[in-house]
Enzyme design. Structure first.
Site, PDB file in Angstrom:
ATOM      1  N   GLU A  29       0.752  -1.118  -0.016  1.00  0.00           N
ATOM      2  CA  GLU A  29       0.135  -0.044   0.095  1.00  0.00           C
ATOM      3  C   GLU A  29       1.097   1.290   0.052  1.00  0.00           C
ATOM      4  O   GLU A  29       1.441   1.643   1.024  1.00  0.00           O
ATOM      5  CB  GLU A  29      -0.821  -0.001   1.241  1.00  0.00           C
ATOM      6  CG  GLU A  29      -1.772  -1.265   1.242  1.00  0.00           C
ATOM      7  CD  GLU A  29      -2.708  -1.638   0.132  1.00  0.00           C
ATOM      8  OE1 GLU A  29      -2.978  -0.287  -0.565  1.00  0.00           O
ATOM      9  OE2 GLU A  29      -3.717  -2.271   0.083  1.00  0.00           O
ATOM     10  N   CYS A  33      -2.097   9.165   2.494  1.00  0.00           N
ATOM     11  CA  CYS A  33      -1.510   8.590   1.560  1.00  0.00           C
ATOM     12  C   CYS A  33      -2.707   8.835   0.386  1.00  0.00           C
ATOM     13  O   CYS A  33      -2.242   8.946  -0.923  1.00  0.00           O
ATOM     14  CB  CYS A  33      -1.063   7.192   1.707  1.00  0.00           C
ATOM     15  SG  CYS A  33      -2.564   6.315   2.155  1.00  0.00           S
TER      16      CYS A  33
END
Length: 480
Positions: free
Chosen positions: A225, A259
């Site tokens: 991720e 993110c």
């Protein structure tokens, strides 16, 4: 066969202890390789009780690590999101565990076929510093629902949260079920080299490459991720005040250290000044002051603060126009706080155009047509998230069909990550694999295909010598 851990001379005590924990989890899993639904639900319940019993301590740890971390942001983005994921998994885990019946072909008749979901074993999770609790608990919940044992490496940049999570989990779980590993970069490198049955890493693309190389030595499957430069596109007809409200929500939470936060905005050329005004009004309402405002989060540490200052200085030196939204015109002093800063006239040779920003700096790029905006996105590496603001269904579908990203929110930012019934993951440079919801259960399970035959054996009639009637019958039945 239990995987071997390399024993090397001169290892630190932390690494030796980590290897010992790994062996304990391996041995425990070998003795009990398929936890029942009741056992998994009990573990999820204990996790929920743990979080609810330590809300204040979690908020205090986050603030200690960041210098200032909004208590409400910690409650909303770390604790509530973790609790929602726990509820969703607890509600569905029995159904996910059930074998799925599959169809058989003519050559297998008579038989039954199904897919059984089996725990992998020992799972490794490497959590980042920006949402240290949520991004440790989320993978943990999925791995437990799938029946695994879990080791979590916390970031060295959030030592208070790391120490607290280790203490909390030790009260509710044995170390051979869930273990927290703290330590510096050398411990993290050794952690990623352990022969896990699956390794999930959340962090930067550059570190993700190192993690994948280390995992490859053991053929350990990975879920990465990562991040990237997530774009936001504003349609020409979209109400600008509404767009500013929703963009500011996603960009200002955690001071942009998210993110999936908007990395840059693509705005119609004729509406750029309107966007500046709308963003200034919105941010001023949210944060009339910044320096001593407990709602505005600091940059995590001096290293990240200096990096962002370098990125901003580079843009200025190369001709960018800077608009800092600082309503009270305050000097931030040593708070490590950076006001939301809009950056215009961005060129590709600027650091702000090539690196993931991960902070409250936001380039604004004008575009002429929607096709031009989509092309701008497609000319760059595939991002973790994409946001498009438009109420026109045809335009929305055009953007969805013609761009690639890990996930999308239409007319909002970052909210899709909180939908537990959808997979979360990147694509290409922004990651591989996914978790959350059912996809998380599948990521941490082995889908074992099973074929079962009974007493009847029709295969016997089709054995050699060939050329008999049964073979011609099979060919007529299948070769058409």
């Amino acid at each position: 066969m239990v995987a071997e851990v390399k024993n090397l001379h001169g290892l630190s005590g932390e690494i030796e202890q980590m290897q010992s924990v790994y062996r304990q989890q391996r041995e425990a899993f070998a003795l009990h390789p398929y936890p029942s639904a009741e056992e998994r639900l009990d573990q999820l319940t204990r996790l929920k009780e743990m979080l609810l019993a330590h809300v204040d301590e979690i908020c205090a740890a986050a603030t200690a690590d960041f210098g200032n971390r909004s208590i409400d942001e910690t409650k909303i983005m770390e604790i509530i999101t973790s609790l929602e994921g726990l509820k969703y998994n607890a509600k569905n885990v029995r159904r996910w565990m059930k074998p799925q019946r599959r169809a058989i072909g003519a050559l297998q008749f008579p038989a039954r076929a199904w897919v059984a979901y089996q725990p992998l074993g020992v799972v490794g999770v490497i959590a980042p510093w920006n949402y240290p609790l949520f991004l440790a608990i989320g993978p943990l919940v999925a791995a437990l629902a799938a029946g695994n044992r879990v080791m979590i490496k916390m970031s060295e940049f959030t030592p208070h949260m790391g120490a607290l999570l280790k203490t909390m989990l030790a009260k509710y779980f044995s170390e051979d079920q869930i273990a927290v590993i703290n330590g510096e970069a050398d411990v993290a490198a050794a952690f990623s080299s352990l022969p896990f049955d699956h390794l999930l890493f959340t962090g930067s693309t550059s570190i993700g490459r190192h993690v994948m190389r280390a995992a490859a030595e053991n053929l350990t499957p990975v879920t990465l991720e990562l991040g990237g430069k997530s774009p936001t596109i504003i349609a020409d007809s979209y109400p600008m005040a509404e767009a500013a409200s929703r963009i500011a929500f996603g960009k200002c939470y955690n001071a942009g250290q998210t993110c999936v936060a908007t990395d840059y905005v693509l705005c119609p050329e004729s509406r750029v000044d309107e966007l500046v005004e709308a963003m200034t009004d919105q941010v001023s309402q949210m944060y009339p002051t910044i320096r001593n405002n407990p709602d505005y989060t600091s940059i995590i540490n001096e290293r990240q603060y200096s990096r962002l200052q370098k990125v901003l200085a580079d843009a200025k030196e190369k001709g960018a126009r800077i608009v800092e939204i600082n309503p009270a015109n305050e000097d931030m002093g040593d708070t490590r706080k950076i006001p939301l800063t809009l950056v215009f006239d961005v060129r590709d040779d600027m650091l702000i155009a090539s690196e993931e920003i991960f902070g409250p700096l936001m380039p604004v790029v004008g575009y002429k047509t929607l096709k031009d905006a989509v092309q701008h996105v497609n000319d760059r590496p595939r991002p973790l998230a994409l946001y498009y603001f438009d109420y026109n269904d045809q335009n929305c579908q055009y953007v969805l069909n013609n761009t690639h990203s890990g996930g999308v929110s239409l007319n909002d930012t970052i909210s899709h990550v909180g939908v537990d019934d959808m997979a979360f993951g990147g694509i290409g440079p922004s990651g591989m694999g996914s978790y959350h919801g059912h996809e998380g259960f599948l990521t941490f399970s082995h889908a074992k295909s099973v074929l079962r035959k009974g007493r009847l054996n029709f295969l016997k009639a089709s054995l050699p010598p060939f050329g008999r009637g049964i073979h011609n019958f099979i060919y007529k039945l299948t070769l058409k």
